[in-house]
Structure formats: C-alpha cells, structure tokens
Scaffold this active site. Structure first.
Site, mmCIF file in Angstrom:
data_model
loop_
_atom_site.group_PDB
_atom_site.id
_atom_site.type_symbol
_atom_site.label_atom_id
_atom_site.label_comp_id
_atom_site.label_asym_id
_atom_site.label_seq_id
_atom_site.Cartn_x
_atom_site.Cartn_y
_atom_site.Cartn_z
ATOM 1 C CE LYS A 95 -34.996 -31.293 -22.288
ATOM 2 N NZ LYS A 95 -34.775 -32.161 -23.445
ATOM 3 C CD1 TRP A 96 -37.477 -23.424 -18.382
ATOM 4 C CD2 TRP A 96 -38.450 -23.350 -16.388
ATOM 5 N NE1 TRP A 96 -37.685 -22.113 -18.091
ATOM 6 C CE2 TRP A 96 -38.286 -22.038 -16.863
ATOM 7 C CE3 TRP A 96 -39.036 -23.542 -15.141
ATOM 8 C CZ2 TRP A 96 -38.686 -20.923 -16.130
ATOM 9 C CZ3 TRP A 96 -39.421 -22.434 -14.414
ATOM 10 C CH2 TRP A 96 -39.260 -21.134 -14.905
ATOM 11 C CG ASP A 97 -35.289 -26.406 -23.940
ATOM 12 O OD1 ASP A 97 -34.231 -25.791 -23.715
ATOM 13 O OD2 ASP A 97 -35.424 -27.207 -24.876
ATOM 14 C CG MET A 98 -34.456 -19.734 -21.860
ATOM 15 S SD MET A 98 -33.509 -18.907 -23.150
ATOM 16 C CE MET A 98 -33.776 -17.223 -22.723
ATOM 17 C CG ASN A 99 -34.486 -24.372 -27.079
ATOM 18 O OD1 ASN A 99 -33.402 -24.845 -26.779
ATOM 19 N ND2 ASN A 99 -35.604 -25.058 -27.002
ATOM 20 N NE ARG A 129 -35.031 -25.141 -31.659
ATOM 21 C CZ ARG A 129 -35.690 -26.035 -30.913
ATOM 22 N NH1 ARG A 129 -36.485 -25.637 -29.958
ATOM 23 N NH2 ARG A 129 -35.522 -27.305 -31.099
ATOM 24 C CG ASP A 181 -37.920 -32.907 -25.468
ATOM 25 O OD1 ASP A 181 -37.983 -31.832 -26.096
ATOM 26 O OD2 ASP A 181 -37.052 -33.133 -24.598
ATOM 27 C CG ASP A 182 -40.586 -28.830 -28.935
ATOM 28 O OD1 ASP A 182 -41.778 -28.513 -28.833
ATOM 29 O OD2 ASP A 182 -39.729 -28.146 -29.512
ATOM 30 C CG ASP A 223 -29.648 -30.303 -27.271
ATOM 31 O OD1 ASP A 223 -30.236 -30.791 -26.291
ATOM 32 O OD2 ASP A 223 -30.079 -29.313 -27.898
ATOM 33 C CG ASP A 263 -2.014 0.887 1.218
ATOM 34 O OD1 ASP A 263 -2.047 1.678 0.271
ATOM 35 O OD2 ASP A 263 -2.851 0.833 2.126
#
Ligand code: GLA
Length: 719
Positions: free
Chosen positions: A467-471, A434, A357-358, A539, A50
């Site tokens: 299953k919580w997806d976020m694409n 997408r 799934d989807d 994936d 210092d």
C-alpha cells in the site's frame, strides 16, 4: 476511426456515437468544426461561426478572436482562456499557431518524459507553428471507437533560435459554439472525497484545480459540461479527465457571444518550463468523453476505457486480494505478538491477505518520527517483516505492508544525514505538516536512493501486496538540486519522479499488487491507475459517507478501482453506527476488504466474515467487469440504487440503500440496465420477471427496519 480529407482540409475523428471534426480554415488556422453526436462525414468548410473568415479575416488584430481555436494561444485578440503561454528571450509571449501538416501514426506514441498514457493504436498528430518565432505545437489524438473516448495531448517543440520558457502549457482547449451548459465538478476534503457539484455555467471563467501537487481531495481533475436537462440516463455530456497526478487546472468559460470553452492541464500557477532550442515539452493526456445518454453512460464509457487501456492487463481482471488492513484496528499500537495473534486468528476466516499499515519501521511509534528509515523496528518486530510474511504463509494467507516512499520526518536518521533531500527553501523554517516533509524526487541521487531502498524492503519482506501512501501536499516549492531559473519546473519534475518510481517498482515486482493511497483518496486519477489497479478511496469508512464518496468516484472510475473496507462501529471518523450488512453491502461495490481489530469486534461480526467474503468472491467478477447503472444516488436522494449488469445482460447485482427510515414509505425499486425482454430470477424471492418490468414497474419494498438499511441481491437471466 480517423480520416483526413485534404481537399476540404477536414480531419474526422469518429467513434461509434460521436464525431469530432477539425478543419483548417481559409487563413490557415486549425479550428474545431464540430464535436457531438455522430454525424455523416460532411464537408464542414462552409462558414458558420468563423465570422472573421466570413468577413474576409483580413484584419490582423482580430483574426484569432472569432475562432473555435483547437489549441488557444495568448495575446492575439482571443481573450478567452489560452492553453499556451510561451515566453521567448525577448519577453514576448505571443505564438500564432498556424497549421503546418499532419501525420497518421499506426501506433500511439508514449510520452517520453514518462507521464503514463492510455494504451492505443492509430494516432493523429497535427503540427502547428508560429510564423514569427518558429515555435511548434504537435497535437496528438487517439480515438477509442467502442468506448466513445478521445484522448488528446500537446507537445511544444522549441524550433526557435533561442530559449523559450513555457509559463502555461495545458493539454487541451475544447471550443463549443454554444452556451447554456451546466458544469459538473468533484470537490472534497480528506474523509469526504469526490463530492459532485453541479451549477449553471455563468459568463466568465469557472475554475477548478489545485497547487498541492497531488490530484487532491479538494478538486478532482475532472470536469463535465451538461445540458440543463441532462440526467442519469439522458441528455448530453461533454466530459474530460486528466491522466495526471500533480497540480492540475480545469476551466470552463462562457463568453459574451454564447460560446463555451473547456480547458484542462497542468496547473500554470507556479509553473515555468524552460526549453532550449530543439527541446520539447509534452503535456499529460486528457481523456474526452461524449454521450447524449446521460451521466450513467458517461461513467460506463470512462469505466470501459480505464479497464481496457489504462489499468494493467495483468491485474484488471484478476481476483483482487481480500485484505485485513491493520490501520483502523491498531494504528501504531502493535508488536509482533499482537500481529501473530491477529494473523493466526485470520486462518480460515475467508480473508486472504493481512496488510500491516503504518508503524513497522524506524522509530515510528506515532506520526512524529521515522519516515525515511525503512528498516523494521526490531523492538516491535524482532523477526522483521519476513517473520510476519512467514506467519501469514503458515496460516494460508498472503502478506502486505504500507510504505510512504516520498516522505521524510525531520526526526529520522535519513533527514539527519541528508537535510537537503527535503523540498524546502534553505534557511527558511519549513512548514511541517503531519510532522513530515517531502523528499525531493527531482534530484537523481534522492530518487535513486528511494528506488533502491523500496526495492530492498519489498524484496526482503516476502510481501505480495504494497500500500503506497502519500500524506502531504507540497509546500515551499524549492529544490536545492536546480538553479534559480529552473525552480518553476519543480512540481512537474516531482510528478515525473513519482512515475519513474512507480514504473520501476511495479516492473521490478510484477507479482506484487500495489494499491495507491494519499491520506485516503487524495491521488485518485487515471495516471495512478496505470500502476495501481485500485486506490484507497477514502479514510472515511463510514457506510453512509462512503455511499456519497463512492458515487462521486464512480462517475469517472470503475468500481474495481475503488478500494473499500468494512470497519467497526461506531465509525472512527464520525461515530455513526450503521448495520454490519450495510457496511458490507456498500463495500461490495468495489474491491473489498476489512479494517478492524479482529479481537475487538463482536464474535458474530467475526463469524460473518467467512460467508460475506465467499459471497463477495461469487460477485467480484461481475463487479469488476459489469456495466454500472445508478438508479438514484445518495447525494441527491435518501435512497440509492446501484445495479451492476453483466455485459451480456445475463445477470446483475443490485444494491439498495436508504439513509433514513421513512415510516409508511414503501419504496419502489426500479432496476435499470437489464435486457427488456429477458426473464430474470430475483434472488431470495419466488419471482421471475422480464427486465422491462423490473425497470418500469419495479419491486415494492417492505418497510425497512431502522436507518442506514440496505440489501443486495442477484438477478439471473433464465434463458
Ligand atoms: C493515511 C492513509 C491511511 C493510513 C495512514 C497511516 O492517512 O490514508 O489509510 O495508511 O495514512 O499513517
């Protein structure tokens, strides 16, 4: 343990193997006096690096420049990375944060805006303030002694008379008085998440982070400083990971005087947060980890921490569902008859949960339409989800399904009814990725609609797994719900919306198991683990790729958090053919499941499922709770060795993998992590050997047959 010495103004934050010492210096600034291997509680008020203090510190323009600042600000002569840039009504961005006082809280406070934090107890809060404007910063510290973890975060309190806009508000500055570190980060892309990259730290700043507003495939919110000699089981590591799921930022900086600064927090690019007088802003929590025993020990400390204080106690140690997920097997090509057929075929297979799934809702026959229309597509599924759940029950299975609550397709009834609910600039043609747009979760009416709709779907489905997806990353960041001057808050407010939704759904359905997902492993972070005990890792289910992806993931997150499925060959992602045993052995090192069309795989593969699942169940408690030792890893060598050792060293499960077969090469498998003196029986061999012999002498392997070979075996202590 936290203790404060008010005579020498030192704060001692001590874990079993590190000390973190803060000190208020002679001119009233909070500095980092030491972070590293545990030392005796000494008076560190003697001048070291210092220099301004050593030379009197009287030169106003330079008084901050030599400091090991604990929370660095901007524009005061320290030209390294600042943590905080507050703009006041005059346009000034200066805040000189002097020490005010501290408080020791018996219980760790939550973040009021809803950003998840780790559970914890005693918490030190140090208050700093700008003498000119009155702006205050509170720094929060919690020590996890046994796990050797320290969490840190900041709260910026507008105690000024006017509006303050935060242009940058990171979670931490960590100043180390040394240089010559190497930097370890995790980069990647979809199908190739969390690839480690290690490089010498150059002079200047080296940054990671992203503006996509998910944790991202491209850059994990993790950064570690290593000594050049640091290896898997030796050497110093200073690591940090952020409990956050949106746009983040990390930087390591080596300056011209041989000092290193690590910074981490919310991504400042595009960020601006307005505070009215009296309001405050809380940053996400950063998780700091120190060890002098290598990357393996760093991982074990992180794993223990996430398991004990982050992942819900309801799930952390429960048997995980062993699922068959429909995606890779069917994509959008299914109807009720085909699904009933699949569900019937799973009876007595060993698999306990079927996950659709989807593709089950609205006009969802491809990725082009339907997101937002969360009612079953009756043409495909006349009985809706409930009939599938019923069919599962009749076959002794549980039912799960996929949702993507944050999204909307322009081709959907929801979008036609509420085009303004999507994030985007009015009048500007949106970039569609997408075929979808992101719902504006910063708007109360949108968030409430999503909460209600998801709750209805889950309730009516009879499912026990979601299953919580976020694409889709966020682009054209603009909300029609906020005025011009608040648009810089959008990304962070969106993440707060995600947390509110996740909290609401997980609390409304405590018996439903939620798995996280984001185009594979694009939102894999500590904050998500608070709601999702496991996250779909990638994936890419090809075993060879997974050896690398799961290795990178295991650097920070426990194996149980990593959702791994066995899929068919040739791989859907890269057409590689790997043996069934290898796909299974690789997937065993995590939370296990399947991803194929049971009617299309060879009969012998289907027949093997039962035994493979039984074997997994017999190992799963060890994999969930054990300590991970990595003998070698696939990112650095042809062979990988993983050893999961019970905490009491009574047993271990060892996985060996070799990517390419080397003729005449007899690999010596050395098994780390065992108790040196204890005798272990090697499964499948008539061998009982001391742990030290298995670790030092090892087992010489026979020649392997073919590429991508692997095997797994148990070691059981004899005593
Ligand atoms: C993402 C996920 C996949 C699958 C598809 C469905 O890509 O990562 O596992 O759920 O979406 O569209």
């Amino acid at each position: 343990m936290i203790s404060v010495n008010s005579t020498n103004k030192c704060f001692y934050l001590e874990a079993e193997s590190f000390s973190y010492v803060l000190r208020v210096n002679e001119i009233g600034f909070l500095t980092n006096a030491y972070f590293g291997k545990r030392i005796p509680r000494a008076d560190l008020s003697y001048p070291k690096y210092d220099w301004n203090v050593a030379t009197g510190g009287e030169c106003c323009a330079e008084r901050m420049s030599g400091l090991m600042q604990e929370y660095a600000t901007y524009g005061l002569g320290d030209f390294r990375e600042p943590a905080l840039i507050p703009r006041d009504e005059r346009g000034s961005r200066i805040a000189e944060l002097a020490y005010l006082d501290y408080e020791l809280l018996a219980e760790k406070p939550e973040i009021r805006s809803g950003i998840p934090t780790a559970e914890g107890r005693e918490t030190l809060v140090i208050r700093l303030g700008d003498r000119d404007t009155g702006l205050q910063v509170k720094l929060y510290y919690t020590v996890y002694e046994k796990e050797n973890i320290l969490t840190r975060r900041a709260e910026i309190v507008n105690e000024t008379a006017g509006t303050v806009t935060l242009e940058k508000a990171l979670s931490l500055t960590l100043d180390l008085p040394e240089a010559g570190f190497e930097l370890l980060t995790l980069w990647g892309h979809n199908n190739r998440e969390r690839q480690p990259e290690r490089t010498p730290l150059r002079h200047g700043r080296m940054c990671m982070g992203n503006t996509r507003n998910i944790t991202s495939h491209q850059a994990s919110n993790f950064m570690a400083l290593l000594r050049p000699e640091t290896r898997e089981e030796s050497g110093e590591v200073y690591a940090a990971a952020l409990m956050y799921s949106g746009a983040h930022y990390e930087a390591a900086e080596e300056d011209e005087f041989g000092r290193t600064r690590l910074s981490m927090g919310i991504q400042p690019e595009g960020f601006a947060w307005t505070l009215q007088p009296g309001e405050s802003f809380e940053t996400p929590e950063a998780v700091l980890c120190y060890t002098d025993r290598g990357l393996g020990q760093m991982s074990r400390q992180f794993h223990d921490f996430y398991r004990s204080y982050v992942i819900s106690p309801r799930w952390v140690d429960r048997e995980r569902p062993v699922v068959l997920n429909s995606w890779e097997g069917m994509f959008f090509d299914f109807d009720e008859a085909r699904l009933f057929d699949t569900i019937d075929g799973l009876k007595d297979s060993g698999i306990d949960t079927f996950v659709l799934d989807d593709g089950w809702f609205g006009a969802r026959n491809s990725a082009e339409a339907g997101l937002g229309d969360w009612y079953p597509n009756r043409a495909k599924l006349p009985g809706g989800l409930a009939a599938l759940a019923e069919r599962c029950r009749a076959n002794g299975l549980r039912f799960g399904f996929w949702i993507e609550p944050e999204m909307v397709n322009p081709d959907s009834d929801l979008y036609r009814a509420h085009p303004d609910w999507a994030i985007g600039v009015p009048g500007r043609e949106p970039v569609v990725r997408r075929h979808q747009l992101v719902l504006d979760l910063t708007r109360r009416e949108v968030l409430d609609w999503v909460k209600q709709t998801m709750a209805d779907v889950i309730r009516e489905s009879g499912a026990s797994y979601v299953k919580w997806d976020m694409n889709r990353p966020l682009t054209e960041n603009f909300s029609q719900g906020w005025p011009a001057e608040r648009q810089g808050e959008l990304l962070h407010r969106y993440v707060l919306g995600v947390y509110e939704l996740a909290k609401f759904l997980t609390e409304s359905f405590p018996e439903v198991f939620f798995e996280g997902c984001s185009s594979g492993g694009g939102r894999f972070d500590g904050a998500m683990l608070r709601y999702f005990p496991q996250i779909w890792t990638s994936d890419n289910t090809d075993a060879e790729s997974r050896m690398k992806i799961q290795y990178g993931t295991s650097l920070v997150y426990p194996l149980s958090a990593s959702s791994n499925h066995v899929s068919r060959v040739p791989s859907r992602q890269n057409f590689r053919v790997t043996p069934r045993e290898t796909r299974r052995n690789v997937a065993y090192n995590g939370s296990y499941g399947y991803e194929f069309d049971i009617r299309k795989i060879p009969q012998e593969e289907f027949a093997a499922i039962k035994g493979d699942v039984e074997r997994y169940r017999s190992l799963s408690a060890l994999i969930r709770r054990g300590d991970l030792y990595r003998g070698s890893n696939r990112t650095e060598s042809n062979e990988a060795v993983l050893s999961v050792v019970a905490k009491d060293k009574s047993e271990a499960y060892v996985t060996f993998y070799a990517a390419l077969n080397c003729p005449k090469h007899h690999f010596v498998l050395k098994i780390p992590g065992l108790a040196p003196e204890r005798l272990y029986r090697v499964e499948g061999k008539n061998l009982v050997l001391p742990g030290a012999v298995l670790e030092r002498v090892g087992l010489t392997l026979p020649l392997l047959s073919g590429d991508f070979a692997s095997f797994g075996f148990r070691l059981t202590a004899e005593d």
